[in-house]
Design an enzyme around this catalytic site. Structure first.
Site, PDB file in Angstrom:
ATOM      1  N   GLU A 151      -1.810 -10.445   5.540  1.00 48.44           N
ATOM      2  CA  GLU A 151      -1.255 -10.799   6.856  1.00 48.44           C
ATOM      3  C   GLU A 151      -1.351 -12.302   7.119  1.00 48.44           C
ATOM      4  O   GLU A 151      -1.623 -12.727   8.239  1.00 48.44           O
ATOM      5  CB  GLU A 151      -1.951 -10.023   7.979  1.00 48.44           C
ATOM      6  CG  GLU A 151      -1.794  -8.517   7.908  1.00 48.44           C
ATOM      7  CD  GLU A 151      -0.344  -8.072   8.025  1.00 48.44           C
ATOM      8  OE1 GLU A 151       0.466  -8.814   8.589  1.00 48.44           O
ATOM      9  OE2 GLU A 151      -0.039  -6.959   7.523  1.00 48.44           O
ATOM     10  N   GLY A 161       0.830  -1.191   0.000  1.00 50.40           N
ATOM     11  CA  GLY A 161       0.000   0.000   0.000  1.00 50.40           C
ATOM     12  C   GLY A 161       0.869   1.247   0.000  1.00 50.40           C
ATOM     13  O   GLY A 161       1.884   1.310   0.693  1.00 50.40           O
TER      14      GLY A 161
END
Lengths: 660, 660
Positions: free
Chosen positions: B421, B178
């Site tokens: 994650e 990101g």
């Protein structure tokens, strides 16, 4: 060509082309389909930028352009057979929607079937030449599934021989119709008909919305786009508020019901006539559930054959992710489901055409069953397929989340089917109503025929017995035995629901409250019924297949489909004594074996769906497996990459640095 | 205020405010949270157009603007406590993402923890003043979860005392981080360190990407946006291709491992140190699963209380859709799940802080258990919550499909947690590894402590017994008894998985293949373990609650949560003999009673989550229940309504009419 995917194809044990013919319904149909597809693919007019790179207004613009081109092309090529048009549109739409979709799917068919002769002569040429572009405005802001609740009014004024249309409340504003916002200049509006001081319920009216010359909305017509949605970005789903809009008496569709010049209302001869379209569309959706899932499986399985990740054995190269048992367990049952739904779609289509033949001869006897079946199967298949698409997407890891995978588009556009054309839970309850009625007929001593005939046996077979004394029916290797188990499960769950209603009634609640207080059981019964139908039809399809190789691999898929359902709903099968606890381990074991058995045929099985790259529009699902270079190429076209430095840097980030 | 929703609130049987305090962790925390929220809400700088009306470039622009404003505001208000910052951000982000998210969540924390003293002195001030805006570049186009597979290289050149960074293949291009595409001028890049002819595995390097003056990419840096995604529209997830990019030796983060000037590599003291952040983020995600589901339930339940549709009893007005049993059955178990996950999130947070205390004192003993727990719970809760959000969305009928419901935004942004994650299936298998290890320790005669101590009993309790001879443990009215049942189910399924591995090994396959061939069972065992933990923690939470009214309603929710899980997985419970077939009907019956019992408190229970309208940003979820007028108002702002006639009419439709 990626060597991994080539190897997969070399390892297949069956003739892919033969399976494609079965899916198409014959070698000739495959040939014609491919001809039509290549018309679209080779046409330079249809080359366009990925819609995902455009703003909503640009997407709508592109969709209108495509629709207009398509109309001209279909005429140019002389394609007029509905099946061929459907095929043409499937390629040209890809994973998106058509701007003029409702003009074809609802406006024109309604004119064809509900105009009287004079109306037909006036409106059909206008609509076929797109002078009148139309949509079908039924749902309102506050009213969806429950048609009687619609509030729009059409009040007849004999003085001028006009209807006056109004949206009397905020909740009565027409909401959702595709093409209503910007595209259409006409709508067929469903409204409560008032004449001579009496309301006669819903009727259909042709309402001009915009000038046929300037496209500007007419006086009293408040019309616009309802804003962005989950998907359907290129469609202008719209709102429509009618403020004393006057239309001539002849704008009421009068083939059946009529209002005469003086305001006298004439009833239609039968209410069943409008049934048909609904049943047809729901049957189509079943097939589309198969297609959406088939596309998703094609993408996820091809990608799983070229993607390498992690390790099974230390020191060895990263394996293809399709070698992981968990990946097989995610994808192969969905692949089996896609085949099942494709076959069920074929069956529904055949039944529909057979029954409409009967209907046109005045025989409505099979309609209730078909209606119940299409409602339940629409819900059953769209729920499962929607969930399945997401499983496919997530099985592609992070890249499934990128729009370049096409899976987000497939999901957001398909998942709407769970809600439109009859909200799924409502559909399930409609099927349940038919099942309970059938059950009660058996209890009253009648003998049923058709798909619910299994309920005839329920009285006899389902006597309470202890688990141990019941002869075990299930053979985990025998599809016929599994079909039988699904049948008995359905019978049992219909019985459970019926008994719940009885128990509620004994508490002296009303029939309606008893129904509502049993609704969970009713939906469960419908689910079991639909599941049985799907397993049964899949098994039946195998009987039609002569080729040994194809028969063998489809048999494996059918067994996988049936066994996975048993594992997922093992409680039902254990509960009814159809399955014993030791057999459940057998089911697990057999499932694992089937996954391993399907592994070498997985890519060939998705190849057989025969979706060309242009239809999939997925970087991950490419036929050649060359995923990564094309992903990079796709990303570079992202609109954010048009400039090296985005203007927001100068506007906000540089000043921020200066301030701190 | 809509009278329906007012009546709902009047009928509640408990004090909503007290429940809010429990969710916040105390009356003071509620107060402070609301203060912070009102700072954002009342701030005219944060009033902005609905992001759904903007193009992707405009959305990115708006997000950068907001992030820049937020940084200034946080300083202005002196908000620096991490919990308070988190709270501030939650309001200001709404259902969307932060443009500078990774600068805060990964770049800064990595600098704080992995810089040596000199590096800290140089980089932390640059980063805190946003001169250096950074991200964390780990995943690559061809490599995600499996870190050892990463291909980016950093080769030390002692002649110039520089590292030379390269992306040697197409699959090695950094992909997904990101803020990498357009925002960041620096990245912490994970690369394989080569020095003195040897590869020492992954290490972290600070790589300048863009000029700190002009923001133009530096030589050898090929950087850009990866294109549109399912969600995260306002984030510039990026790619990064490094072509002989040279950075000084001091740009390797050297708190632990080092490369000396001559190229000598110095190993880090312990590998466990990097564990912590991962565990923390996964624990946070568990709480966020609760929040995402809580928001979705708030929207769907409030809307279900003001939406009237169809009929239960003929002739009566259309009922609130929340009165349908099927609607209750969709929403109330999810409401219970939202509460469960919120409490589990609180627990994980507490454990994390306790254990990090231990870790800082060199005690790593609890880390493996927390690691296993956070991995499994992350997967368990994100899967369920994602599915649940979609159930909430579809429970709102057609309007759930509109972006004005906010549910599409909540879904697409939350569902990414299933993949990032740590991909969920991989997470489940990590937990399974811990469970199997624990099981083997018990088999070897060890006594376990902590959350897996239930495996101690497994040898004794789970001897094969016939269903009839086992004393039935389950009391469907007693939560403690249900917790016990979940525990025994988990123990049983861990055993099933362990035995599958043993059986595979007996076929003389390798340890690794045995593991892969049992992976389905392993995931199932992890699921059962996590489910047990959630039920147990929910039950434990009840013990902390003094207020009678709140205790009572939460007890009902906990019972509903536990019983619904048993119904959904009834096969497991029947299989293990924990449940008998007649009890299954009891469970169904009890579930229906609990739904009816919760009905009057449903709106109050979502009110207690205390999401203000500005945070929900949902027309359907408005506190005042005035849905329809605001939906109309929202729709009119749609960009397609900027002009009465869209340009596509003149471009394509009018010419089409002329041609036909």
């Amino acid at each position: 060509m990626n060597p991994d995917i080539t190897r997969e194809r070399e390892n297949a044990t069956f003739n892919v082309e033969k399976l494609t013919h079965i899916l198409d319904g014959g070698i000739e149909k495959t040939k014609r389909r491919r001809e039509i597809e290549s018309l679209v693919i080779s046409d330079p007019d249809f080359q366009s930028e990925d819609l995902n790179f455009l703003s909503r207004s640009e997407r709508y613009d592109a969709a209108v352009k495509k629709s207009a081109q398509m109309i001209l092309k279909l005429r140019e090529y002389g394609i007029s057979d509905p099946e061929e048009i459907y095929c043409y549109k499937s390629v040209f739409r890809g994973n998106h929607q058509e701007a003029l979709g409702l003009h074809f799917s609802m406006f024109l068919p309604t004119l064809y079937t509900q105009c009287n002769k004079e109306q037909f002569k006036k409106w059909v040429p206008l609509a076929e030449s797109f002078k009148a572009m139309g949509t079908y405005a039924q749902t309102e802001l506050g009213h969806g599934t429950h048609l009687r609740g619609l509030e729009t009014t059409a009040t007849y004024d004999p003085a001028t021989q006009e209807f006056v249309l109004n949206s009397p409340t905020i909740t009565s504003i027409k909401w959702w119709p595709g093409g209503l916002g910007k595209t259409s200049n006409h709508a067929i509006v469903l409204a409560q008909l008032h004449t001579q001081g009496k309301c006669h319920g819903l009727h259909a009216f042709i309402v001009p919305l915009r000038s046929m010359n300037t496209h500007i909305p007419l006086p009293g017509v408040v019309v616009g786009d309802i804003g962005p949605k989950f998907g359907f970005d290129e469609v202008d789903n719209g709102y429509l508020k009618l403020e004393n809009v006057r239309i001539p008496r002849e704008h009421m569709l009068m083939k059946y019901a009529k209002v005469e010049a003086d305001g006298t209302y004439v009833k239609p001869p039968s209410a069943k006539l409008t049934y048909g379209t609904m049943v047809f569309i729901r049957s189509m959706i079943v097939g589309e559930a198969g297609s959406a899932l088939a596309k998703s499986c094609t993408i996820a399985i091809r990608y799983s054959s070229v993607r390498h990740q992690s390790e099974i054995r230390p020191g060895e190269p990263e394996p293809q992710i399709m070698d992981y048992q968990t990946q097989q367990y995610k994808l192969f049952p969905l692949l089996a489901t896609a085949y099942a739904y494709k076959f069920v779609g074929q069956y529904m289509n055949q039944v529909y055409h057979r029954i409409t033949g009967d209907i046109s001869q005045g025989d409505f006897s099979e309609l209730p069953e078909l209606h119940a079946l299409s409602a339940g199967l629409k819900a059953f298949t769209t729920w499962t397929a929607s969930e399945g698409i997401e499983v496919c997407r997530m099985a592609c890891g992070g890249h499934g989340y990128s729009r370049c995978s096409a899976l987000p588009d497939i999901y957001v556009n398909f998942v709407a089917t769970c809600t439109y054309e009859g909200e799924n839970t409502v559909m399930m309850l409609q099927t349940a109503r038919f099942l309970i009625k059938s059950y009660q007929q058996v209890s009253a001593g009648h003998q049923l025929s058709g798909i619910v005939s299994y309920l005839n046996e329920s009285e006899r077979r389902l006597q309470p017995q202890s688990v141990s004394s019941r002869p075990t029916v299930l053979n985990v290797n025998d599809l016929a035995s599994l079909v039988e188990a699904y049948k008995l499960r359905a019978a049992k769950l219909v019985e459970v629901a019926a008994k719940s209603i009885q128990q509620e009634l004994q508490k002296r609640v009303s029939q309606e409250d008893a129904w509502n207080n049993s609704a969970i059981d009713l939906v469960r019964a419908s689910n079991a019924h639909c599941h049985y139908v799907v397993v049964k039809l899949f098994a039946a399809k195998l009987g039609e297949i002569g080729d040994m190789g194809v028969h063998s691999v489809l048999s494996t898929l059918a067994l996988l489909y049936a066994l996975q359902g048993i594992q997922q709903h093992s409680g039902d099968f254990l509960q009814t004594g159809l399955l014993s606890v030791p057999q459940l381990s057998q089911v697990s074991q057999r499932l694992k074996e089937l996954l391993a058995q399907l592994r070498p045929n997985a890519v060939a099985l998705v190849d057989a769906f025969d979706y060309c790259d242009e239809m999939l529009n997925s970087v991950l699902g490419r036929y050649d497996g060359n995923v990564y270079e094309h992903m990079f190429e796709w990303a570079r076209r992202s609109p954010l990459n048009k400039t090296e430095v985005h203007e927001s840097y100068h506007k906000y980030l540089k000043p921020l640095q200066a301030k701190l």
